[in-house]
Motif scaffolding. Structure first.
Motif, short mmCIF file in Angstrom:
data_model
loop_
_atom_site.label_atom_id
_atom_site.label_comp_id
_atom_site.label_asym_id
_atom_site.label_seq_id
_atom_site.Cartn_x
_atom_site.Cartn_y
_atom_site.Cartn_z
N ALA A 190 115.30 -78.26 -84.83
CA ALA A 190 115.11 -78.07 -83.39
C ALA A 190 114.09 -76.97 -83.12
O ALA A 190 113.21 -77.11 -82.27
CB ALA A 190 116.44 -77.75 -82.72
N VAL A 191 114.20 -75.86 -83.84
CA VAL A 191 113.27 -74.75 -83.66
C VAL A 191 111.83 -75.18 -83.99
O VAL A 191 110.89 -74.88 -83.26
CB VAL A 191 113.69 -73.55 -84.54
CG1 VAL A 191 112.53 -72.59 -84.78
CG2 VAL A 191 114.85 -72.80 -83.87
N SER A 192 111.67 -75.91 -85.08
CA SER A 192 110.33 -76.34 -85.48
C SER A 192 109.72 -77.29 -84.45
O SER A 192 108.53 -77.20 -84.14
CB SER A 192 110.39 -77.01 -86.86
OG SER A 192 110.82 -76.09 -87.85
N LEU A 193 110.54 -78.20 -83.92
CA LEU A 193 110.04 -79.14 -82.92
C LEU A 193 109.60 -78.39 -81.66
O LEU A 193 108.52 -78.66 -81.10
CB LEU A 193 111.12 -80.16 -82.59
CG LEU A 193 110.74 -81.32 -81.67
CD1 LEU A 193 111.55 -82.55 -82.01
CD2 LEU A 193 110.93 -80.97 -80.20
N VAL A 194 110.43 -77.47 -81.19
CA VAL A 194 110.09 -76.71 -79.97
C VAL A 194 108.87 -75.84 -80.20
O VAL A 194 107.98 -75.76 -79.35
CB VAL A 194 111.29 -75.85 -79.54
CG1 VAL A 194 110.88 -74.86 -78.44
CG2 VAL A 194 112.42 -76.73 -79.03
N ARG A 195 108.78 -75.23 -81.36
CA ARG A 195 107.64 -74.35 -81.65
C ARG A 195 106.33 -75.12 -81.63
O ARG A 195 105.32 -74.67 -81.08
CB ARG A 195 107.87 -73.68 -83.01
CG ARG A 195 107.07 -72.40 -83.22
CD ARG A 195 107.56 -71.72 -84.50
NE ARG A 195 107.07 -70.37 -84.59
CZ ARG A 195 106.09 -69.97 -85.39
NH1 ARG A 195 105.45 -70.89 -86.12
NH2 ARG A 195 105.71 -68.72 -85.43
#
Length: 270
Positions: A190-195
């Motif tokens: 999730a963090v990688s997608l948002v970043r």
């Protein structure tokens, strides 16, 4: 910032959402704005804990809310540079620190060893991953048909757990969302997608929609609620360290080495 995820009908989640300000901020003992220190934060924690429990009791008293209706709840508060998260249930808060996911809450599921032990010590049981064979969480507001009478220690509780962190320049954004997100992707995914999305459009609302769409693409079957809160501009994000490629080794037989040498000596001509 709060996220509520209802189950057994929408009544409990709708009721708490409607009355959240009354439960959280009309407490006469809620610490006034002052220096953020250990005493202040302890006072905030006590007030938030009281708010969760008051909301739980209010659900028991409201005739418009079914006794089988409940909701998980997660609240994120920021005081100065301190981030405080209170959670009861399986919503999750995830902090992005230099591109790495830092969980700011624990999912209260029956499979979590500490929760399972607490449940069993209080007379409950876990069957096929469900509390008393019915509920997939061990903490929630409402669900009074599963709780012992008031004043009794119940396996299902509304008591929140707290985590705190002092934010630094390395902290980029916070994701808070219900379990429909986390059922199909890890905190780091999730963090990688948002970043990646923030680097493209610098729009946290769009990033929240991106998470919902990705969860749907991954065939989630649960509710989807998510909020993205940015602490810094994407142009300040440090580059994600490149993945180091693993070196692969192979061995050749003597016959193969001779064939290769002959091939090279002939400049690749047969």
């Amino acid at each position: 910032m709060q996220v509520f995820d209802g189950h057994g009908g929408p009544e409990a989640a709708a009721y708490v959402r409607k009355n959240v300000d009354r439960f959280f901020f009309e407490d006469a003992n809620f610490p006034p704005t002052s220096e953020v220190n250990d005493v202040f934060l302890e006072g905030v924690e006590n007030s938030v804990r009281k708010a969760f429990l008051l909301a739980d009791l209010a659900l028991a008293d409201d005739s418009g809310v079914s006794s089988s209706s409940g909701t998980t709840a997660l609240t994120a508060l920021i005081f100065g540079r301190t981030l405080m998260v209170a959670n009861a249930g399986d919503c999750r808060a995830v902090l992005c620190r230099k591109g790495q996911a830092v969980d700011m809450s624990q999912d209260h599921r029956p499979s979590y060893p500490l929760e399972r032990r607490r449940v069993e010590e209080l007379g409950g049981f876990v069957d096929d991953g469900y509390l008393n064979g019915v509920l997939s969480v061990t903490r929630a507001l409402g669900d009074w048909d599963m709780k012992f009478p008031r004043g009794s220690a119940s396996p299902l509780i509304a008591e929140p757990e707290f985590r705190q962190v002092v934010l630094t320049e390395e902290d980029e954004f916070l994701i808070i969302g219900c379990d429909g997100i986390w059922d199909v992707m890890s905190s780091q995914q999730a963090v990688s997608l948002v970043r990646r999305g923030l680097r493209r459009h610098d729009d946290p609302e769009q990033s929240a929609r991106d998470l919902v769409m990705e969860a749907l693409r991954l065939n989630t079957f649960d509710n989807l609620t998510v909020i993205v809160i940015c602490f810094s501009s994407p142009d300040q994000f440090e580059p994600t360290p490149p993945r180091q490629r693993k070196l692969r080794c192979c061995s050749l037989s003597v016959e193969a080495l001779c064939s290769l040498r002959s091939f090279l000596d002939n400049n690749g001509n047969r």
